[in-house]
Write a protein that holds these residues in place. Structure first.
Motif, PDB file in Angstrom:
ATOM      1  N   GLY A  20      27.741  45.869  -3.233  1.00 45.31           N
ATOM      2  CA  GLY A  20      28.180  46.914  -2.802  1.00 45.31           C
ATOM      3  C   GLY A  20      29.199  46.528  -1.526  1.00 45.31           C
ATOM      4  N   GLY A  21      29.696  44.860  -2.253  1.00 49.07           N
ATOM      5  CA  GLY A  21      31.072  44.061  -1.638  1.00 49.07           C
ATOM      6  C   GLY A  21      30.328  43.244  -0.659  1.00 49.07           C
ATOM      7  N   ARG A  22      28.980  42.773  -0.808  1.00 50.46           N
ATOM      8  CA  ARG A  22      28.376  42.337   0.464  1.00 50.46           C
ATOM      9  C   ARG A  22      27.827  41.220  -0.224  1.00 50.46           C
ATOM     10  NH1 ARG A  22      28.547  47.272   2.532  1.00 50.46           N
ATOM     11  NH2 ARG A  22      26.118  46.885   2.303  1.00 50.46           N
ATOM     12  N   ALA A  23      26.910  39.982   0.338  1.00 51.09           N
ATOM     13  CA  ALA A  23      26.075  38.987  -0.360  1.00 51.09           C
ATOM     14  C   ALA A  23      25.060  39.223  -0.054  1.00 51.09           C
ATOM     15  CB  ALA A  23      27.115  37.486   0.607  1.00 51.09           C
ATOM     16  N   GLY A  24      24.556  38.599  -0.354  1.00 48.28           N
ATOM     17  CA  GLY A  24      22.871  39.129  -0.309  1.00 48.28           C
ATOM     18  C   GLY A  24      22.080  39.680  -1.828  1.00 48.28           C
ATOM     19  N   ALA A  25      20.944  39.899  -1.590  1.00 48.85           N
ATOM     20  CA  ALA A  25      20.029  40.826  -3.191  1.00 48.85           C
ATOM     21  C   ALA A  25      19.870  41.758  -1.941  1.00 48.85           C
ATOM     22  CB  ALA A  25      19.134  39.523  -3.227  1.00 48.85           C
ATOM     23  N   VAL A  26      19.916  43.052  -2.919  1.00 44.66           N
ATOM     24  CA  VAL A  26      19.449  43.949  -1.907  1.00 44.66           C
ATOM     25  C   VAL A  26      17.890  44.463  -2.592  1.00 44.66           C
ATOM     26  CG1 VAL A  26      20.219  46.633  -2.269  1.00 44.66           C
ATOM     27  CG2 VAL A  26      21.625  45.180  -2.712  1.00 44.66           C
ATOM     28  N   GLY A  27      17.266  44.162  -1.601  1.00 45.55           N
ATOM     29  CA  GLY A  27      15.964  44.718  -1.946  1.00 45.55           C
ATOM     30  C   GLY A  27      15.792  45.936  -1.030  1.00 45.55           C
ATOM     31  N   TYR A  28      14.681  46.459  -1.390  1.00 48.39           N
ATOM     32  CA  TYR A  28      13.642  47.705  -0.615  1.00 48.39           C
ATOM     33  C   TYR A  28      12.177  47.578  -0.262  1.00 48.39           C
ATOM     34  CZ  TYR A  28      17.881  50.045  -3.381  1.00 48.39           C
ATOM     35  OH  TYR A  28      19.363  49.834  -3.195  1.00 48.39           O
ATOM     36  N   LEU A  29      12.513  48.130   0.901  1.00 49.29           N
ATOM     37  CA  LEU A  29      10.804  47.122   1.870  1.00 49.29           C
ATOM     38  C   LEU A  29       9.897  48.848   1.437  1.00 49.29           C
ATOM     39  CD1 LEU A  29       9.380  46.369   4.006  1.00 49.29           C
ATOM     40  CD2 LEU A  29       9.616  48.058   5.496  1.00 49.29           C
ATOM     41  N   VAL A  30       8.725  47.899   0.506  1.00 52.45           N
ATOM     42  CA  VAL A  30       7.511  48.001  -0.141  1.00 52.45           C
ATOM     43  C   VAL A  30       6.502  48.504   1.153  1.00 52.45           C
ATOM     44  CG1 VAL A  30       5.604  48.749  -1.701  1.00 52.45           C
ATOM     45  CG2 VAL A  30       7.893  47.220  -1.962  1.00 52.45           C
ATOM     46  N   GLY A  31       6.188  49.663   1.571  1.00 56.54           N
ATOM     47  CA  GLY A  31       4.831  49.631   2.968  1.00 56.54           C
ATOM     48  C   GLY A  31       5.616  49.591   4.533  1.00 56.54           C
ATOM     49  N   ARG A  32       4.744  48.971   5.260  1.00 56.36           N
ATOM     50  CA  ARG A  32       5.064  48.926   6.258  1.00 56.36           C
ATOM     51  C   ARG A  32       5.601  47.296   6.703  1.00 56.36           C
ATOM     52  NH1 ARG A  32       3.218  52.093   9.888  1.00 56.36           N
ATOM     53  NH2 ARG A  32       2.990  50.138  11.751  1.00 56.36           N
ATOM     54  N   PRO A  33       6.635  46.955   7.445  1.00 57.60           N
ATOM     55  CA  PRO A  33       7.026  45.731   7.943  1.00 57.60           C
ATOM     56  C   PRO A  33       6.067  44.645   7.922  1.00 57.60           C
ATOM     57  CG  PRO A  33       8.753  47.138   9.147  1.00 57.60           C
ATOM     58  CD  PRO A  33       7.439  47.913   8.551  1.00 57.60           C
ATOM     59  N   GLY A  34       5.459  43.616   7.178  1.00 57.51           N
ATOM     60  CA  GLY A  34       4.713  42.722   7.867  1.00 57.51           C
ATOM     61  C   GLY A  34       3.287  42.934   7.196  1.00 57.51           C
ATOM     62  N   GLU A  35       3.171  43.437   6.030  1.00 57.79           N
ATOM     63  CA  GLU A  35       2.476  44.114   5.273  1.00 57.79           C
ATOM     64  C   GLU A  35       2.208  43.522   3.762  1.00 57.79           C
ATOM     65  OE1 GLU A  35       0.536  47.998   5.885  1.00 57.79           O
ATOM     66  OE2 GLU A  35       0.163  47.860   7.741  1.00 57.79           O
ATOM     67  N   GLY A  36       3.081  42.470   3.739  1.00 58.81           N
ATOM     68  CA  GLY A  36       4.013  42.310   1.911  1.00 58.81           C
ATOM     69  C   GLY A  36       2.293  41.763   1.418  1.00 58.81           C
ATOM     70  N   LEU A  37       1.445  40.496   2.529  1.00 57.15           N
ATOM     71  CA  LEU A  37       0.924  40.093   1.941  1.00 57.15           C
ATOM     72  C   LEU A  37      -0.548  41.002   0.717  1.00 57.15           C
ATOM     73  CD1 LEU A  37       0.350  36.624   0.680  1.00 57.15           C
ATOM     74  CD2 LEU A  37      -0.980  36.984   1.860  1.00 57.15           C
ATOM     75  N   LYS A  38      -0.648  42.154   1.951  1.00 55.71           N
ATOM     76  CA  LYS A  38      -1.422  43.183   1.796  1.00 55.71           C
ATOM     77  C   LYS A  38      -1.632  43.801   1.096  1.00 55.71           C
ATOM     78  CE  LYS A  38      -3.485  46.787   4.014  1.00 55.71           C
ATOM     79  NZ  LYS A  38      -3.266  48.440   5.098  1.00 55.71           N
ATOM     80  N   CYS A  39      -0.240  43.944   0.824  1.00 53.61           N
ATOM     81  CA  CYS A  39       0.440  44.700  -0.494  1.00 53.61           C
ATOM     82  C   CYS A  39       0.103  44.436  -1.643  1.00 53.61           C
ATOM     83  CB  CYS A  39       1.659  45.361  -0.420  1.00 53.61           C
ATOM     84  SG  CYS A  39       1.590  46.518   0.788  1.00 53.61           S
ATOM     85  N   MET A  40       0.850  42.220  -1.659  1.00 55.36           N
ATOM     86  CA  MET A  40       1.060  41.512  -3.315  1.00 55.36           C
ATOM     87  C   MET A  40      -0.366  41.675  -3.642  1.00 55.36           C
ATOM     88  SD  MET A  40       2.755  40.473  -5.014  1.00 55.36           S
ATOM     89  CE  MET A  40       4.356  40.223  -4.710  1.00 55.36           C
ATOM     90  N   PHE A  41      -1.770  41.359  -2.677  1.00 53.47           N
ATOM     91  CA  PHE A  41      -3.118  41.110  -2.866  1.00 53.47           C
ATOM     92  C   PHE A  41      -3.042  42.138  -3.568  1.00 53.47           C
ATOM     93  CE2 PHE A  41      -3.798  37.381  -0.007  1.00 53.47           C
ATOM     94  CZ  PHE A  41      -4.193  37.071  -0.835  1.00 53.47           C
TER      95      PHE A  41
END
Length: 605
Positions: free
Chosen positions: A284-305
């Motif tokens: 998209g012409g910008r630096a940084g890897a594009v990523g899409y949030l799964v679930g809610r912010p701050g609940e990543g470890l809960k999802c990853m478990f």
């Protein structure tokens, strides 16, 4: 192995009972057998012949591409075409709606044939299963569906070079990608920057795309990362940028291989250090890897478990099957290798024929130990898979009980086979003697491959902390009481069988000793004191569980007079006589909250 697998599934776990449930109503013993036949054939023809090749020609990077032997590509194509990646999924998702226990039984053949090559499948399946549980409808359709089809492969990106297993210290950042970041059909869109280490399957060209599931932290309003695990979120970061319908855009995401890790074993799986957002690519012409949030912010470890716990049982199964492969190789060797003579007058005659080493008592001991470890470990893995089926398809009360058992048994399902099936491989080398230490025989590779299993998906120490620090005390010890109740039912049944009463009494004493040690560990109420000896506790707990498993298997062959049944009874007797007594030494330090290890000073070394 197939005879033991059929016995565990049909005579012990009674998998045919699952067919009365709506989800599995289309299945029968014939369909289950056909799936196992398919997996066994696939393992025999596509994986096993190239296991040594994958070890010798480990992945290498030429500056542009990661190269793997062509048979690895062919094996994974065949696996994807078999439909096994989606085996337990709904028919609408291309699945067979198989019970988890049958899916895992099928996977056992693949893991035994080549645990390293099969790792790509395990990660892809776990990745897609997580998205089915926690992803949005569009994320499931775009990413999970293509993974189940085998078009895209998946990874899990947790560890970082500076953090290792301490996920609370990860530093990968995820910042909103523009003012409209929440409007992307694939989910809230972020730009990630950071480094991930030990990423199995992180770079290869076996699939159109690689779906990375990445743990990262979203900065707060002040630009700072939230400390601890509560600040962790989960993101889908594809290697190739895709549009909302899942079509490849032709643009590369800013995920770059920084290097390959060269390992003692598991060489057939590429293992990578990945850089996210270093600026080599600018989607998209910008630096940084594009990523899409799964679930809610701050609940990543809960999802990853969701993926981590699934992977822990998968790692345990892989450890079992490496042990099983070594057991079979050493058993075959012991039957054919002549050496030594009987300890009789006739045996002293140097002219008398030598006898196969399997006739020597110490070799029998080593083979019995292997048998008890690998067959017991396989039973444990399949029991946990059967609990997953109960969790998802049983009536509410039975499902809740299965959930509690899974909570307390998952650390054991991962750690116990990782330690004791590694020991089985060590014994396999010992049975072969000097030949076992050479590359002329496969047992040295099995040991090297298996050594990783005590480390990845949560080290032995972490599993011990999880078990003693969380699982046995949660809800006032309810999960532990549930397990104890199941064990006591087996003990009561065995006490009614004269041939098994001695084993039952021994297990009852061991269970009581484990209960006392659990209370003793927490008597002071100080976590630092209680958990200083969590690993010996883990070892003892695992041995009690396996002694229970072997009592269950002995009950299942009670009254059967065959070589197969006699072998199961002998392995049960071996485990109770030679292994179960070890728990006292482990639990003694737990009960007295031995302070040596936590009080040891750096300078004293």
């Amino acid at each position: 192995m197939r005879q033991t697998l059929d016995f565990l599934l049909n005579d012990w776990l009674r998998v045919e009972q699952l067919n009365t449930r709506a989800r599995f109503a289309e299945h029968s013993a014939e369909t289950y057998g056909a799936v196992l036949d398919l997996a066994e054939k696939l393992a025999r023809e596509k994986f096993a012949p190239y296991n040594r090749l994958a070890d010798q020609q480990e992945p290498h990077f030429d500056g542009e591409r990661v190269h793997l032997p062509e048979p690895t590509h062919a094996a994974m194509r065949a696996y994807a075409e078999s439909g096994l990646l989606a085996a337990s999924q709904d028919e609408a998702w291309g699945g067979m709606q198989l019970p988890c226990v049958i899916e895992m039984a099928a996977q056992s053949f693949i893991s035994k044939a080549s645990v390293a090559m099969s790792g790509y499948a395990m990660l892809t399946q776990g990745n897609a299963n997580l998205l089915m549980a926690h992803g949005s409808a569009r994320q499931r359709e775009v990413f999970a569906r293509r993974e189940f089809e085998g078009r895209w492969f998946g990874t899990m990106c947790l560890s970082e070079p500076q953090a290792g297993s301490s996920l609370s210290d990860i530093a990968t950042r995820a910042e909103p990608d523009g003012a409209d970041f929440e409007q992307d059909p694939l989910g809230p869109r972020y730009r990630l920057r950071g480094h991930k280490m030990w990423i199995s399957g992180g770079e290869h060209e076996m699939s159109e795309n690689i779906v990375h599931l990445v743990l990262a932290k979203i900065p707060g309003p002040d630009g700072q990362l939230v400390p601890g695990t509560r600040g962790i979120s989960l993101f889908i970061v594809p290697k190739q940028i895709v549009d909302a319908s899942g079509e490849l855009s032709g643009e590369r995401n800013d995920v770059v291989l920084a290097g390959l890790n060269h390992k003692l074993g598991y060489r057939g799986t590429s293992n990578c250090l990945l850089n996210f957002g270093e600026g080599r690519f600018t989607p998209g012409g910008r630096a940084g890897a594009v990523g899409y949030l799964v679930g809610r912010p701050g609940e990543g470890l809960k999802c990853m478990f969701h993926m981590m716990n699934e992977a822990r049982i998968g790692v345990g199964l892989g450890a079992v099957m490496l042990g099983y492969a070594g057991y079979e190789a050493s058993l075959e060797y012991a039957r054919q290798r002549p050496q030594g003579r009987a300890m009789t007058a006739a045996g002293k005659d140097a002219a008398s024929p030598q006898r196969p080493i399997i006739e020597h008592a110490d070799v029998k001991r080593m083979l019995l130990a292997q048998k008890s470890y690998v067959e017991g470990g396989l039973a444990l893995a399949l029991f946990c898979a059967r609990l997953v089926d109960e969790l998802h398809t049983a009536e509410p009360e039975a499902a809740a009980e299965a959930g509690r058992l899974l909570e307390v048994l998952t650390p054991i399902a991962k750690s116990w086979p990782s330690e004791w099936c590694l020991e089985a491989n060590s014994l396999a080398i010992q049975v072969l003697g000097g030949y076992g230490y050479t590359r002329d025989f496969p047992v040295e590779q099995y040991w090297r491959d298996n050594r990783l299993n005590m480390i990845h998906e949560g080290t032995h120490g972490i599993q011990g902390l999880d078990l003693l620090g969380r699982k046995v005390v949660m809800e006032g010890g309810r999960a532990l009481l549930t397990l104890a109740g199941r064990i006591n039912k087996s003990i009561e049944a065995a006490l009614q069988r004269p041939g098994l009463s001695e084993l039952a009494h021994g297990l009852a004493a061991a269970l009581a000793r484990l209960g006392r040690a659990t209370k003793d560990a927490w008597a002071s109420g100080q976590p630092e004191e209680a958990l200083a000896n969590a690993t010996p506790y883990l070892q003892a707990f695992g041995h009690v569980v396996l002694a229970w498993i072997w009592l269950e298997l002995a009950l299942a062959v009670e009254g059967v007079d065959s070589d197969f049944a006699q072998g199961k009874r002998a392995a049960a007797r071996y485990f109770h006589a030679y292994e179960l007594p070890k728990i006292e030494a482990w639990l003694a330090v737990v009960s007295r909250r031995e302070a040596l290890c936590r009080e040891m000073q750096d300078a004293w070394y």
